[in-house]
Design an enzyme around this catalytic site. Structure first.
Site, mmCIF file in Angstrom:
data_model
loop_
_atom_site.group_PDB
_atom_site.id
_atom_site.type_symbol
_atom_site.label_atom_id
_atom_site.label_comp_id
_atom_site.label_asym_id
_atom_site.label_seq_id
_atom_site.Cartn_x
_atom_site.Cartn_y
_atom_site.Cartn_z
ATOM 1 N N ARG A 236 -5.640 -23.196 -3.596
ATOM 2 C CA ARG A 236 -6.577 -22.334 -2.896
ATOM 3 C C ARG A 236 -6.287 -20.887 -3.273
ATOM 4 N NH1 ARG A 236 -9.597 -25.894 -2.376
ATOM 5 N NH2 ARG A 236 -10.523 -26.778 -0.487
ATOM 6 N N ASP A 260 -8.102 -21.248 -11.360
ATOM 7 C CA ASP A 260 -9.367 -21.909 -11.049
ATOM 8 C C ASP A 260 -9.904 -21.488 -9.688
ATOM 9 O OD1 ASP A 260 -11.441 -23.947 -11.638
ATOM 10 O OD2 ASP A 260 -10.587 -24.967 -9.894
ATOM 11 N N GLU A 265 -14.431 -15.333 -4.181
ATOM 12 C CA GLU A 265 -15.249 -16.106 -5.106
ATOM 13 C C GLU A 265 -16.727 -15.880 -4.809
ATOM 14 O OE1 GLU A 265 -14.090 -20.216 -4.974
ATOM 15 O OE2 GLU A 265 -12.021 -19.805 -5.589
ATOM 16 N N HIS A 284 -13.749 -22.372 -10.122
ATOM 17 C CA HIS A 284 -13.463 -23.347 -9.063
ATOM 18 C C HIS A 284 -14.077 -24.708 -9.420
ATOM 19 C CE1 HIS A 284 -12.461 -23.615 -4.517
ATOM 20 N NE2 HIS A 284 -12.285 -24.786 -5.101
#
Length: 327
Positions: A236, A260, A265, A284
């Site tokens: 996360r 990632d 985001e 992600h």
């Protein structure tokens, strides 16, 4: 529930999201409702016994929570449930399950790919190819390098398994140390994190986001790592303090990062991470394979069968800890 009545299932999606694939199989066995925000939740939650959550609109669910008069079970179509949790849900009687197991292997493949990309300097090879430049370089051997997987749970175990198969030496960090584990050289307790960071060539964050892990990777953690080490985060975003990571990369405290997930985001277009040559980034998507949405529905339907038969559900989440147990 009478023999002929159907349970009511509310599917919570994003406002513009298409309905998950495989819903016809659910409609045959349940009264299926859809919600996408607080007003639609207020309409659909009364009488709902089960929720399938594909979009974690926690504020909306929390605001409409008092209308959930018959809710017994919420299924999250993700491994992480941090965005779903709020105090009344945590303290209440509603059971929560997650999508543990669906993304484990593909995330592990992503991690192994990232490790090999760093070892074989593929980011620079791609840049040189785009410039039509022929430049021979020597690259690293991955074999024998130590990988520290922070979060030695379901996903972490698959990462350890693939890393070991490739000749790397996987170590894990978990709440409690484990004397023997078939997928790791050793599994260390949380208290040993900083010591183990100093031994790792690759540090992989595979932990869930909890109050204990939020901001765990900060300046102190990066100072504890080897200057030649790379960080890979498929857990996360908020587990890593982004500003501290940028500083560590600029200062040479660590050698690179494969990311990632991010604190924010989508990552803003003007963020410095975009232009760092020792950073690889994806949006992600580490676990998302072709057909993953249908796989999530099929997993929910399998658990729905168990619920309908009165059997114990799998992937039960410990709501206080914030993740599914190891059973």
């Amino acid at each position: 529930m009478t023999q002929h009545s159907k349970p009511v299932v509310t599917v919570l999606t994003a406002p513009e999201e298409q309905e998950p694939p495989g819903m016809d199989a659910l409609r045959a066995r349940a009264d299926v409702r859809f919600a996408c925000d607080e007003p639609t939740l207020r309409e659909t939650l009364p009488g709902t016994e089960i929720m399938m959550v594909t979009d974690f609109r926690t504020d909306a669910l929390e605001a409409a929570w008092h209308t959930a008069d018959k809710l017994k079970w919420i299924h999250a179509t993700s491994a992480g449930v941090d965005a779903l949790m709020f105090p009344d849900l945590i303290k209440g009687e509603v059971t929560v399950t997650n999508a543990r197991g669906i993304f484990d292997r593909t995330i592990a493949e992503y991690v192994l790919c990232t490790i090999l990309m760093f070892a074989k300097d593929f980011p620079n090879s791609i840049r040189l190819q785009m410039k039509h430049q022929w430049k021979h370089r020597d690259t690293e051997r991955a074999e024998g390098k130590q990988v520290l997987v922070v979060g030695a749970g379901s996903i972490g175990r698959q990462i350890g398994r693939l890393a070991g198969a490739a000749g790397l030496k996987p170590h894990g960090i978990a709440r409690k140390a484990r004397k023997e584990d078939p997928d790791f050289v050793a599994v260390h307790g949380n208290d040993d994190l900083y010591e183990q960071l100093g031994h790792a060539d690759f540090v992989v964050i595979a932990a869930p986001l909890t109050p204990q892990t939020e901001g765990l990777f900060d300046e102190k953690a990066f100072k504890a790592m080897k200057q030649s080490a790379r960080l890979i985060n498929i857990g996360r975003g908020p587990i890593v303090k982004t500003d501290d990571l940028v500083a560590a990369l600029r200062n040479g405290d660590i050698a690179g990062a494969g990311l990632d997930v991010f604190e924010e985001e989508p990552l803003p277009e003007d963020h410095p991470l975009w232009d760092m040559e020792n950073v690889t980034m994806t949006a992600h998507m580490a676990g998302d394979f072709i057909g993953w949405k249908r796989a999530l529905t099929d997993q929910f339907l399998e658990n729905f069968d168990r619920w309908h038969k009165g059997e114990e559900l799998f992937n039960l989440v410990d709501k206080e800890l914030g993740y599914a147990g190891s059973k």
